[in-house]
Design a protein around this motif. Structure first.
Motif, PDB file in Angstrom:
ATOM      1  N   UNK B 105       0.821  -1.209   0.000  1.00 33.92           N
ATOM      2  CA  UNK B 105       0.000   0.000   0.000  1.00 33.92           C
ATOM      3  C   UNK B 105       0.859   1.265   0.000  1.00 33.92           C
ATOM      4  N   UNK B 106       0.275   2.325  -0.528  1.00 39.02           N
ATOM      5  CA  UNK B 106       0.865   3.643  -0.397  1.00 39.02           C
ATOM      6  C   UNK B 106       0.493   4.253   0.945  1.00 39.02           C
ATOM      7  N   UNK B 107       0.954   5.485   1.164  1.00 44.44           N
ATOM      8  CA  UNK B 107       0.748   6.137   2.458  1.00 44.44           C
ATOM      9  C   UNK B 107      -0.607   6.812   2.588  1.00 44.44           C
ATOM     10  N   UNK B 108      -1.338   6.902   1.486  1.00 40.44           N
ATOM     11  CA  UNK B 108      -2.699   7.419   1.563  1.00 40.44           C
ATOM     12  C   UNK B 108      -2.826   8.895   1.256  1.00 40.44           C
TER      13      UNK B 108
END
Lengths: 115, 115
Positions: B105-108
């Motif tokens: 996942x990315x950091x959002x």
């Protein structure tokens, strides 16, 4: 269909205490995983499993243990809690092996605070 | 190891307007899947849209669409006719084709919708 069930929803621990976060799924998914979510860090993979008896480390495994004795359950153990383990924990499962298109199914998360 | 980068920690959009959230990733694989997940304040993780790397056509789900640029390793999410219910954290995710098909996942990006 319950999907992915995580317990507890909230937990407060003192430094040095141990506990187990429970995760169960009823979709017959071979792949199960644990993530922690921290502000600005996104979701980081702790441990994952692709079937009973098969587990592997993710990017942040230190301080956590897992085992997989059944397809349905994938508990996460904190042996000696530290304040750095304060976080929101998510369990997620997906079909495996299977199409890459199979998305992760998430539990509702556990908010853990270590004082 | 694959990495996913979301360079916009926060975004805002006026209700009924269009907004684009950015995501880039790094990989040496040719086959993989990309996902966007939404996390509203309830903390639940909800699949928004997914894209296979081998498909040139961009995925669309109602008001949500992606701009997938494989050569540039870019996977942006466009939300049209933004609604108050779109306010949430949005996570970009990558699923590799090899091994145990881990999801990174990315950091959002936190999206605010202004009435």
């Amino acid at each position: 269909n319950a999907g992915v069930t995580q317990t507890p929803k909230f937990q407060v621990l003192k430094t040095g205490q141990s506990m187990t976060l429970q995760c169960a799924q009823d979709m017959n998914h071979e792949y199960m995983s644990w993530y922690r979510q921290d502000p600005g860090m996104g979701l980081r993979l702790i441990h994952y499993s692709v079937g009973a008896g098969i587990t592997d480390q993710g990017e942040v495994p230190n301080g956590y243990n897992v085992s997989r004795s059944t397809t349905e359950d994938f508990p996460l153990r904190l042996l000696s809690a530290a304040p750095s383990q304060t976080s929101v924990y998510f369990c997620a499962s997906r079909a495996f092996p299977g199409a890459l298109s199979s998305p992760l199914h998430f539990g509702n998360g556990t908010r853990l605070t270590v004082t | 190891a694959q990495t996913v980068t979301q360079s916009q920690p926060e975004m805002s959009v006026q209700e009924a307007e269009t907004v684009t959230l950015s995501c880039t990733y790094d990989t040496s694989e040719s086959d993989y899947y990309l996902f966007w997940y939404k996390q509203p304040p309830s903390r639940q993780m909800i699949l928004v849209i997914r894209q296979e790397a081998y498909k040139q056509q961009n995925a669309t789900e109602n008001r949500f669409s992606v701009n997938f640029q494989k050569a540039a390793k870019s996977f942006s999410l466009k939300i049209s006719d933004s609604q108050l219910g779109d306010a949430a954290m949005y996570f970009c995710a990558y699923c590799n084709s090899g091994g145990y098909q881990k999801v990174t996942f990315g950091t959002g990006t936190k999206l605010q919708v202004i009435p």
